[in-house]
Design an enzyme around this catalytic site. Structure first.
Site, PDB file in Angstrom:
ATOM      1  N   HIS A  56       0.846  -1.204   0.000  1.00  0.00           N
ATOM      2  CA  HIS A  56       0.000   0.000   0.000  1.00  0.00           C
ATOM      3  C   HIS A  56       0.871   1.240   0.000  1.00  0.00           C
ATOM      4  O   HIS A  56       2.092   1.152   0.101  1.00  0.00           O
ATOM      5  CB  HIS A  56      -1.008  -0.016   1.154  1.00  0.00           C
ATOM      6  CG  HIS A  56      -0.411   0.119   2.525  1.00  0.00           C
ATOM      7  ND1 HIS A  56       0.382  -0.854   3.100  1.00  0.00           N
ATOM      8  CD2 HIS A  56      -0.497   1.113   3.450  1.00  0.00           C
ATOM      9  CE1 HIS A  56       0.740  -0.467   4.309  1.00  0.00           C
ATOM     10  NE2 HIS A  56       0.235   0.724   4.555  1.00  0.00           N
ATOM     11  N   HIS A  58       1.512   3.926   1.887  1.00  0.00           N
ATOM     12  CA  HIS A  58       2.072   4.719   2.988  1.00  0.00           C
ATOM     13  C   HIS A  58       3.612   4.779   2.928  1.00  0.00           C
ATOM     14  O   HIS A  58       4.270   3.815   2.537  1.00  0.00           O
ATOM     15  CB  HIS A  58       1.621   4.156   4.343  1.00  0.00           C
ATOM     16  CG  HIS A  58       0.167   4.450   4.616  1.00  0.00           C
ATOM     17  ND1 HIS A  58      -0.596   3.705   5.478  1.00  0.00           N
ATOM     18  CD2 HIS A  58      -0.654   5.413   4.112  1.00  0.00           C
ATOM     19  CE1 HIS A  58      -1.829   4.202   5.500  1.00  0.00           C
ATOM     20  NE2 HIS A  58      -1.891   5.234   4.683  1.00  0.00           N
ATOM     21  N   ASP A  60       6.037   4.696   5.003  1.00  0.00           N
ATOM     22  CA  ASP A  60       6.906   3.732   5.694  1.00  0.00           C
ATOM     23  C   ASP A  60       6.915   2.368   5.007  1.00  0.00           C
ATOM     24  O   ASP A  60       7.557   1.431   5.484  1.00  0.00           O
ATOM     25  CB  ASP A  60       6.536   3.617   7.179  1.00  0.00           C
ATOM     26  CG  ASP A  60       5.125   3.125   7.421  1.00  0.00           C
ATOM     27  OD1 ASP A  60       4.210   3.503   6.659  1.00  0.00           O
ATOM     28  OD2 ASP A  60       4.918   2.358   8.394  1.00  0.00           O
ATOM     29  N   HIS A  61       6.195   2.247   3.885  1.00  0.00           N
ATOM     30  CA  HIS A  61       6.196   1.009   3.091  1.00  0.00           C
ATOM     31  C   HIS A  61       6.830   1.192   1.715  1.00  0.00           C
ATOM     32  O   HIS A  61       7.220   0.220   1.088  1.00  0.00           O
ATOM     33  CB  HIS A  61       4.766   0.467   2.950  1.00  0.00           C
ATOM     34  CG  HIS A  61       4.186   0.056   4.263  1.00  0.00           C
ATOM     35  ND1 HIS A  61       4.003  -1.252   4.635  1.00  0.00           N
ATOM     36  CD2 HIS A  61       3.810   0.798   5.339  1.00  0.00           C
ATOM     37  CE1 HIS A  61       3.521  -1.310   5.871  1.00  0.00           C
ATOM     38  NE2 HIS A  61       3.388  -0.066   6.311  1.00  0.00           N
ATOM     39  N   HIS A 118      -7.484  -0.363   5.402  1.00  0.00           N
ATOM     40  CA  HIS A 118      -6.411   0.519   5.895  1.00  0.00           C
ATOM     41  C   HIS A 118      -6.140   1.600   4.845  1.00  0.00           C
ATOM     42  O   HIS A 118      -6.109   2.789   5.151  1.00  0.00           O
ATOM     43  CB  HIS A 118      -5.179  -0.339   6.170  1.00  0.00           C
ATOM     44  CG  HIS A 118      -3.994   0.420   6.668  1.00  0.00           C
ATOM     45  ND1 HIS A 118      -3.934   0.976   7.921  1.00  0.00           N
ATOM     46  CD2 HIS A 118      -2.805   0.731   6.071  1.00  0.00           C
ATOM     47  CE1 HIS A 118      -2.759   1.592   8.077  1.00  0.00           C
ATOM     48  NE2 HIS A 118      -2.067   1.457   6.974  1.00  0.00           N
ATOM     49  N   ASP A 137      -0.230  -3.591   6.453  1.00  0.00           N
ATOM     50  CA  ASP A 137      -0.866  -3.057   7.667  1.00  0.00           C
ATOM     51  C   ASP A 137      -2.329  -3.481   7.770  1.00  0.00           C
ATOM     52  O   ASP A 137      -3.157  -2.740   8.313  1.00  0.00           O
ATOM     53  CB  ASP A 137      -0.790  -1.523   7.666  1.00  0.00           C
ATOM     54  CG  ASP A 137       0.619  -1.007   7.911  1.00  0.00           C
ATOM     55  OD1 ASP A 137       1.497  -1.813   8.287  1.00  0.00           O
ATOM     56  OD2 ASP A 137       0.839   0.208   7.736  1.00  0.00           O
ATOM     57  N   HIS A 175       4.596  -4.514  11.271  1.00  0.00           N
ATOM     58  CA  HIS A 175       4.951  -3.789  12.501  1.00  0.00           C
ATOM     59  C   HIS A 175       5.030  -4.722  13.695  1.00  0.00           C
ATOM     60  O   HIS A 175       4.320  -5.737  13.762  1.00  0.00           O
ATOM     61  CB  HIS A 175       3.906  -2.708  12.821  1.00  0.00           C
ATOM     62  CG  HIS A 175       3.930  -1.531  11.899  1.00  0.00           C
ATOM     63  ND1 HIS A 175       4.749  -0.449  12.091  1.00  0.00           N
ATOM     64  CD2 HIS A 175       3.224  -1.275  10.771  1.00  0.00           C
ATOM     65  CE1 HIS A 175       4.551   0.437  11.118  1.00  0.00           C
ATOM     66  NE2 HIS A 175       3.628  -0.048  10.301  1.00  0.00           N
TER      67      HIS A 175
HETATM   68 ZN   LIG Z   1      -0.009   1.825   6.431  1.00  0.00          ZN
END
Ligand SMILES: [Zn+2]
Length: 265
Positions: A56, A58, A60-61, A118, A137, A175
């Protein structure tokens, strides 16, 4: 395809895990939010990066993708697989539900599962031969992702898809949220004996400095309240803590549970 695949757990940021699958020579990376630890791990293990998989949009990905692509001076360029329905410009191979990603190097096939909630475009990858799931996530050990873009009904339906995978499926989520999730789970279901046992096991791992991820679908079905929203004990927990007035439909109960967790300290 072959049984010589190895998984590297690459910690990043505060509590992210990035995943590298390799066969001793070629590697594929899942959700490289940061390039630095990935490049370090590739160099350390003398691996060639063959593909990037994204779940996805975001940061941090996906944050490390440009640097990883720039680090490759060979042809052909590294393919970037990811969700067709999340806006990620770097993607070269947009994916939909049911697509199969064939990666001859390092030697793995992955089927695509759309798991909106998400984010709206979020996808997961399931390796049917290895029974490995990369779910970003969406599903966490003991919990699930926040619902940022989708509806509670979408998120519940996405989790239901993942619950349908074999019990021995290893879940490589993104995570290390496990202990906080299980503390909440215990508040929801104080009499769940499997949950109590799990908390002891996972706490011991953390005390030794070990990740609690991957988890397994079977264990999540027994102990993760977000996968147990239809269990009388979870509904009883929602009622007891006055998160719902009366047992409602599954999506309403799920939303109440998610809201409760969002405000749980
Ligand atoms: Zn995320």
């Amino acid at each position: 395809m072959n049984n010589s695949l190895t998984m590297l757990t690459v910690p990043a940021f505060q509590d992210n895990y990035l995943w590298i699958i390799h066969n001793g020579k070629h590697a594929v990376v899942v959700d490289p939010g940061d390039a630095t630890p990935i490049l370090h791990a590739l160099a350390q293990h003398k691996l060639i990066l063959s593909a990037i998989l994204l779940t996805h949009h975001h940061a941090d990905h996906i944050g490390g993708v440009p640097e990883l692509l720039a680090s490759n001076t060979e042809l052909p360029p590294i393919p970037v697989y990811g969700p067709a329905n999340d806006n990620i410009p770097a993607i070269t191979h947009p994916l939909h539900e049911g697509n199969i990603v064939h990666l001859p190097e390092p030697g793995i096939n992955l089927s695509v599962i759309e798991v909106p909630g998400h984010t709206l475009g979020h996808i997961a990858y399931f390796a049917p031969e290895e029974h490995w799931l990369f779910c970003g996530d969406t599903l966490f050990a003991g919990g699930c992702g926040r619902i940022f873009e989708g509806t509670p009904a979408q998120m519940l339906s996405s989790l239901d898809k993942l619950v349908g995978l074999p019990d021995d499926t290893l879940v490589f989520c993104a995570h290390e949220y496990t202990m906080g999730n299980l503390r909440f789970a215990e508040t929801v279901e104080p009499d769940n004996q499997q949950l109590a046992q799990r908390i002891a096991v996972e706490r011991a791992k953390r005390d030794r400095g070990q990740p609690t991820v991957p988890t397994q679908i079977g264990l999540e079905k027994q102990t993760n309240p977000f996968l147990r929203i239809r269990e009388p004990s979870v509904i009883a927990g929602l009622l007891k803590h006055q998160k719902i007035d009366a047992s409602a439909d599954d999506a309403t109960n799920f939303y109440a549970l998610r809201e409760w967790k969002n405000n749980f300290a």
